[in-house]
Design a protein around this motif. Structure first.
Motif, PDB file in Angstrom:
ATOM      1  N   ARG A  58      34.361   0.481  -6.731  1.00 53.17           N
ATOM      2  CA  ARG A  58      34.481   1.085  -8.095  1.00 53.17           C
ATOM      3  C   ARG A  58      33.551   2.201  -8.165  1.00 53.17           C
ATOM      4  O   ARG A  58      32.500   2.382  -7.723  1.00 53.17           O
ATOM      5  N   ARG A  60      39.310  10.831 -11.075  1.00 54.76           N
ATOM      6  CA  ARG A  60      39.537   9.815 -10.158  1.00 54.76           C
ATOM      7  C   ARG A  60      40.273   8.982 -11.274  1.00 54.76           C
ATOM      8  O   ARG A  60      41.321   8.237 -10.954  1.00 54.76           O
ATOM      9  N   CYS A  61      39.424   8.254 -12.164  1.00 54.17           N
ATOM     10  CA  CYS A  61      40.183   7.203 -12.929  1.00 54.17           C
ATOM     11  C   CYS A  61      41.364   7.541 -13.747  1.00 54.17           C
ATOM     12  O   CYS A  61      42.362   6.714 -13.932  1.00 54.17           O
ATOM     13  N   ARG A  73      37.890   0.909 -19.346  1.00 53.84           N
ATOM     14  CA  ARG A  73      39.011   1.842 -19.034  1.00 53.84           C
ATOM     15  C   ARG A  73      39.140   2.944 -19.946  1.00 53.84           C
ATOM     16  O   ARG A  73      38.862   2.599 -21.287  1.00 53.84           O
ATOM     17  N   PHE A 117      36.281   1.883 -14.644  1.00 53.33           N
ATOM     18  CA  PHE A 117      34.945   2.322 -13.848  1.00 53.33           C
ATOM     19  C   PHE A 117      34.078   1.054 -14.285  1.00 53.33           C
ATOM     20  O   PHE A 117      34.164   0.501 -15.445  1.00 53.33           O
ATOM     21  N   MET A 138      42.020  -5.752 -12.154  1.00 49.53           N
ATOM     22  CA  MET A 138      41.134  -6.312 -10.863  1.00 49.53           C
ATOM     23  C   MET A 138      41.330  -7.731 -10.819  1.00 49.53           C
ATOM     24  O   MET A 138      40.476  -8.566 -11.417  1.00 49.53           O
ATOM     25  N   LEU A 160      33.636  -3.713 -16.583  1.00 46.21           N
ATOM     26  CA  LEU A 160      34.473  -2.667 -16.278  1.00 46.21           C
ATOM     27  C   LEU A 160      34.893  -2.064 -17.595  1.00 46.21           C
ATOM     28  O   LEU A 160      34.854  -2.620 -18.670  1.00 46.21           O
ATOM     29  N   VAL A 187      35.583  -5.050  -4.560  1.00 43.00           N
ATOM     30  CA  VAL A 187      36.391  -3.813  -4.973  1.00 43.00           C
ATOM     31  C   VAL A 187      35.525  -3.049  -4.892  1.00 43.00           C
ATOM     32  O   VAL A 187      34.645  -3.010  -5.790  1.00 43.00           O
ATOM     33  N   ARG A 227      28.697   4.760  -6.763  1.00 49.78           N
ATOM     34  CA  ARG A 227      29.621   3.783  -6.421  1.00 49.78           C
ATOM     35  C   ARG A 227      29.227   2.345  -6.068  1.00 49.78           C
ATOM     36  O   ARG A 227      28.039   2.578  -5.715  1.00 49.78           O
ATOM     37  N   ASP A 278      44.112   7.925 -10.941  1.00 46.65           N
ATOM     38  CA  ASP A 278      44.847   6.592 -10.202  1.00 46.65           C
ATOM     39  C   ASP A 278      44.682   5.535 -11.381  1.00 46.65           C
ATOM     40  O   ASP A 278      45.220   4.379 -11.071  1.00 46.65           O
ATOM     41  N   GLU A 323      42.539   3.682 -12.910  1.00 47.89           N
ATOM     42  CA  GLU A 323      41.459   2.820 -12.458  1.00 47.89           C
ATOM     43  C   GLU A 323      40.306   2.677 -13.498  1.00 47.89           C
ATOM     44  O   GLU A 323      39.993   3.534 -14.256  1.00 47.89           O
TER      45      GLU A 323
END
Length: 213
Positions: free
Chosen positions: A9, A39-40, A72, A47, A1, A70, A7, A107, A43, A45
């Motif tokens: 998240r 989702r993570c 991962r 969280f 990011m 964040l 954004v 979220r 994609d 991404e």
């Protein structure tokens, strides 16, 4: 990011304050967080992870802090029936700009929060606070007649700028959740040094109290 643009998240509120650069093992069994994991993984991404101010991790209805990190997913195991075992790694510090509806999981709109300008933290200051932490470990080890690991193993290798080094040091000493959050939410490296300095004072007082009993 990249940058500091807001954004959206997926968010994972926890009952502990995580700092940048920490390992985060998680066992997932709630359907909402199973959806977050999918989702993570799909994609790639990260969280967000934030401290719960009031309430519990399970079931929702919690009050959440607005500064976090964040995280991962580094490794995962699908245990079936919507259950996962995760090994995650925390990264950049974030600020929550707006909480969004918990649908299907928590979220928020967040921005990366790099250190703000402030007075420099010198190498001498870092060595001084590390020496105080080592003195605490040595005091405990002496009472328990235990052998301490080497300094580098206890405190970690000296890497990164002063702000990152303070995060790393704070993650390696047994300070309380409120002190960890104070370190995390300090705007600048100098503010972080002051917060960690206070936390080490409190830890020293607690150690002496416990050893005197």
């Amino acid at each position: 990011m990249a940058g500091t643009e807001p954004v959206e998240r997926a968010m994972f509120p926890l009952e502990s304050a995580l700092l940048p650069g920490e390992e985060l093992p998680l066992r997932i069994f709630e359907p909402r967080y199973a959806a977050l994991v999918r989702r993570c993984l799909d994609d790639g991404e990260p969280f967000g992870v934030v401290l719960i101010a009031r309430g519990r991790e399970v079931g929702g209805g919690d009050a959440r802090c607005d500064v976090g990190v964040l995280s991962r997913i580094a490794e995962h195991a699908d245990l079936g029936a919507g259950r996962y075992a995760l090994r995650c790694r925390t990264g950049e510090r974030i600020r929550v700009r707006e909480w969004l509806p918990d649908d299907p999981y928590p979220r928020a709109t967040v921005t990366v929060w790099p250190d703000e300008p402030g007075e420099p933290v010198t190498a001498a200051q870092l060595v001084e606070i590390e020496d105080r932490v080592m003195a605490l470990f040595e005091r405990i080890a002496a009472v328990r007649d235990a052998r301490l690991p080497e300094r580098e193993e206890l405190l970690g290798r000296v890497e990164g700028d002063a702000g990152q080094r303070l995060f790393a040091l704070a993650s390696r000493i047994p300070i309380g959740t409120a002190d960890r959050y104070s370190v995390l939410s300090a705007p600048s490296a100098a503010d972080r040094f002051a917060a960690l300095d206070d936390a080490v004072d409190a830890l020293a007082d607690m150690v002496e109290f416990q050893l005197s009993e």
